[in-house]
Design a protein around this motif. Structure first.
Motif, mmCIF file in Angstrom:
data_model
loop_
_atom_site.group_PDB
_atom_site.id
_atom_site.type_symbol
_atom_site.label_atom_id
_atom_site.label_comp_id
_atom_site.label_asym_id
_atom_site.label_seq_id
_atom_site.Cartn_x
_atom_site.Cartn_y
_atom_site.Cartn_z
ATOM 1 N N LEU A 281 0.813 -1.210 0.000
ATOM 2 C CA LEU A 281 0.000 0.000 0.000
ATOM 3 C C LEU A 281 0.852 1.269 0.000
ATOM 4 O O LEU A 281 0.340 2.364 0.146
ATOM 5 C CB LEU A 281 -0.949 0.009 1.207
ATOM 6 C CG LEU A 281 -1.965 -1.138 1.226
ATOM 7 C CD1 LEU A 281 -2.802 -1.097 2.481
ATOM 8 C CD2 LEU A 281 -2.849 -1.089 -0.010
ATOM 9 N N GLY A 282 2.164 1.118 -0.142
ATOM 10 C CA GLY A 282 3.052 2.268 -0.246
ATOM 11 C C GLY A 282 3.560 2.800 1.073
ATOM 12 O O GLY A 282 4.232 3.820 1.113
ATOM 13 N N ASP A 283 3.270 2.124 2.165
ATOM 14 C CA ASP A 283 3.708 2.608 3.476
ATOM 15 C C ASP A 283 4.048 1.415 4.340
ATOM 16 O O ASP A 283 3.178 0.581 4.592
ATOM 17 C CB ASP A 283 2.576 3.425 4.108
ATOM 18 C CG ASP A 283 3.048 4.404 5.159
ATOM 19 O OD1 ASP A 283 4.271 4.511 5.348
ATOM 20 O OD2 ASP A 283 2.204 5.052 5.785
ATOM 21 N N PRO A 284 5.250 1.196 4.813
ATOM 22 C CA PRO A 284 6.411 2.069 4.717
ATOM 23 C C PRO A 284 7.250 1.816 3.463
ATOM 24 O O PRO A 284 7.055 0.839 2.760
ATOM 25 C CB PRO A 284 7.219 1.695 5.956
ATOM 26 C CG PRO A 284 6.940 0.234 6.134
ATOM 27 C CD PRO A 284 5.495 0.052 5.693
ATOM 28 N N ILE A 285 8.200 2.721 3.281
ATOM 29 C CA ILE A 285 9.183 2.605 2.207
ATOM 30 C C ILE A 285 10.515 2.290 2.877
ATOM 31 O O ILE A 285 10.949 3.029 3.748
ATOM 32 C CB ILE A 285 9.280 3.921 1.414
ATOM 33 C CG1 ILE A 285 7.929 4.233 0.763
ATOM 34 C CG2 ILE A 285 10.389 3.855 0.374
ATOM 35 C CD1 ILE A 285 7.827 5.614 0.173
ATOM 36 N N GLU A 286 11.128 1.170 2.508
ATOM 37 C CA GLU A 286 12.401 0.776 3.108
ATOM 38 C C GLU A 286 13.536 1.247 2.204
ATOM 39 O O GLU A 286 13.546 0.963 1.014
ATOM 40 C CB GLU A 286 12.446 -0.726 3.328
ATOM 41 C CG GLU A 286 11.418 -1.183 4.343
ATOM 42 C CD GLU A 286 11.506 -2.653 4.664
ATOM 43 O OE1 GLU A 286 12.522 -3.291 4.332
ATOM 44 O OE2 GLU A 286 10.542 -3.164 5.253
ATOM 45 N N VAL A 287 14.487 1.969 2.802
ATOM 46 C CA VAL A 287 15.587 2.563 2.049
ATOM 47 C C VAL A 287 16.915 2.288 2.730
ATOM 48 O O VAL A 287 16.965 1.909 3.896
ATOM 49 C CB VAL A 287 15.394 4.099 1.898
ATOM 50 C CG1 VAL A 287 14.125 4.418 1.141
ATOM 51 C CG2 VAL A 287 15.392 4.789 3.246
ATOM 52 N N THR A 288 17.996 2.484 1.979
ATOM 53 C CA THR A 288 19.344 2.437 2.526
ATOM 54 C C THR A 288 19.950 3.826 2.381
ATOM 55 O O THR A 288 19.978 4.374 1.278
ATOM 56 C CB THR A 288 20.216 1.399 1.794
ATOM 57 O OG1 THR A 288 19.592 0.119 1.893
ATOM 58 C CG2 THR A 288 21.616 1.337 2.381
ATOM 59 N N SER B 253 13.274 2.642 7.546
ATOM 60 C CA SER B 253 11.896 2.624 7.056
ATOM 61 C C SER B 253 11.348 4.029 7.158
ATOM 62 O O SER B 253 11.416 4.648 8.222
ATOM 63 C CB SER B 253 11.028 1.679 7.893
ATOM 64 O OG SER B 253 11.360 0.348 7.646
ATOM 65 N N LEU B 254 10.823 4.530 6.068
ATOM 66 C CA LEU B 254 10.231 5.866 6.041
ATOM 67 C C LEU B 254 8.736 5.759 5.820
ATOM 68 O O LEU B 254 8.286 4.918 5.047
ATOM 69 C CB LEU B 254 10.826 6.696 4.898
ATOM 70 C CG LEU B 254 12.303 7.033 4.966
ATOM 71 C CD1 LEU B 254 12.742 7.684 3.668
ATOM 72 C CD2 LEU B 254 12.562 7.966 6.127
ATOM 73 N N ARG B 255 8.000 6.614 6.473
ATOM 74 C CA ARG B 255 6.559 6.690 6.208
ATOM 75 C C ARG B 255 6.346 7.407 4.884
ATOM 76 O O ARG B 255 7.181 8.182 4.442
ATOM 77 C CB ARG B 255 5.871 7.468 7.327
ATOM 78 C CG ARG B 255 5.989 6.798 8.665
ATOM 79 C CD ARG B 255 5.249 7.603 9.716
ATOM 80 N NE ARG B 255 5.668 7.172 11.026
ATOM 81 C CZ ARG B 255 6.147 7.981 11.965
ATOM 82 N NH1 ARG B 255 6.240 9.269 11.743
ATOM 83 N NH2 ARG B 255 6.516 7.506 13.115
ATOM 84 N N LYS B 256 5.186 7.165 4.278
ATOM 85 C CA LYS B 256 4.866 7.799 3.008
ATOM 86 C C LYS B 256 4.892 9.322 3.141
ATOM 87 O O LYS B 256 5.364 10.030 2.267
ATOM 88 C CB LYS B 256 3.491 7.320 2.526
ATOM 89 C CG LYS B 256 3.207 7.679 1.104
ATOM 90 C CD LYS B 256 1.958 7.089 0.486
ATOM 91 C CE LYS B 256 1.001 6.381 1.359
ATOM 92 N NZ LYS B 256 -0.207 5.924 0.674
ATOM 93 N N ALA B 257 4.395 9.847 4.281
ATOM 94 C CA ALA B 257 4.379 11.299 4.506
ATOM 95 C C ALA B 257 5.790 11.874 4.551
ATOM 96 O O ALA B 257 6.051 12.981 4.066
ATOM 97 C CB ALA B 257 3.648 11.623 5.801
ATOM 98 N N GLU B 258 6.732 11.112 5.119
ATOM 99 C CA GLU B 258 8.128 11.571 5.160
ATOM 100 C C GLU B 258 8.731 11.543 3.758
ATOM 101 O O GLU B 258 9.433 12.473 3.363
ATOM 102 C CB GLU B 258 8.950 10.674 6.096
ATOM 103 C CG GLU B 258 8.533 10.791 7.539
ATOM 104 C CD GLU B 258 9.104 9.702 8.426
ATOM 105 O OE1 GLU B 258 9.144 9.927 9.627
ATOM 106 O OE2 GLU B 258 9.495 8.627 7.915
ATOM 107 N N ALA B 259 8.455 10.496 2.996
ATOM 108 C CA ALA B 259 9.004 10.366 1.645
ATOM 109 C C ALA B 259 8.502 11.494 0.731
ATOM 110 O O ALA B 259 9.218 11.937 -0.162
ATOM 111 C CB ALA B 259 8.650 9.013 1.045
ATOM 112 N N GLU B 260 7.297 11.979 0.971
ATOM 113 C CA GLU B 260 6.740 13.058 0.156
ATOM 114 C C GLU B 260 7.448 14.385 0.436
ATOM 115 O O GLU B 260 7.352 15.308 -0.363
ATOM 116 C CB GLU B 260 5.241 13.200 0.427
ATOM 117 C CG GLU B 260 4.431 12.055 -0.129
ATOM 118 C CD GLU B 260 2.977 12.080 0.315
ATOM 119 O OE1 GLU B 260 2.632 12.832 1.244
ATOM 120 O OE2 GLU B 260 2.190 11.319 -0.284
ATOM 121 N N ASN B 261 8.159 14.496 1.548
ATOM 122 C CA ASN B 261 8.862 15.719 1.903
ATOM 123 C C ASN B 261 10.337 15.708 1.519
ATOM 124 O O ASN B 261 11.063 16.627 1.834
ATOM 125 C CB ASN B 261 8.730 16.006 3.404
ATOM 126 C CG ASN B 261 7.341 16.461 3.773
ATOM 127 O OD1 ASN B 261 6.789 17.329 3.117
ATOM 128 N ND2 ASN B 261 6.757 15.855 4.783
#
Length: 73
Positions: A47-54, A61-69
């Motif tokens: 569902l697009g939340d969370p987004i796992e990044v390196t 893990s970033l929330r969708k709201a954080e990734a949009e910023n």
């Protein structure tokens, strides 16, 4: 300009700017996400939340709201 949310799984992006304010922006910066750093998108939940990044060798893990910023190129 696109955001981290728009980056495909398996791709990398360079942070150009952080938008947002207050606690949200501070949380992003406290994770080591700052201008000029490279972010690799490892996995996105169905569902697009969370987004796992390196970032800088750390897996986050970033929330969708954080990734949009997080504005990237």
């Amino acid at each position: 300009m696109k955001t981290l949310k728009d980056v495909a799984v398996g791709d990398s992006a360079i942070v150009k700017r952080l938008s947002g304010e207050g606690a949200l922006k501070r949380r992003i910066m406290d994770m080591g996400v700052t201008k000029g750093v490279e972010i690799f998108v490892r996995k996105v939940a169905p569902l697009g939340d969370p987004i796992e990044v390196t970032v800088r060798g750390y897996e986050l893990s970033l929330r969708k709201a954080e990734a949009e910023n997080i504005l990237v190129e």
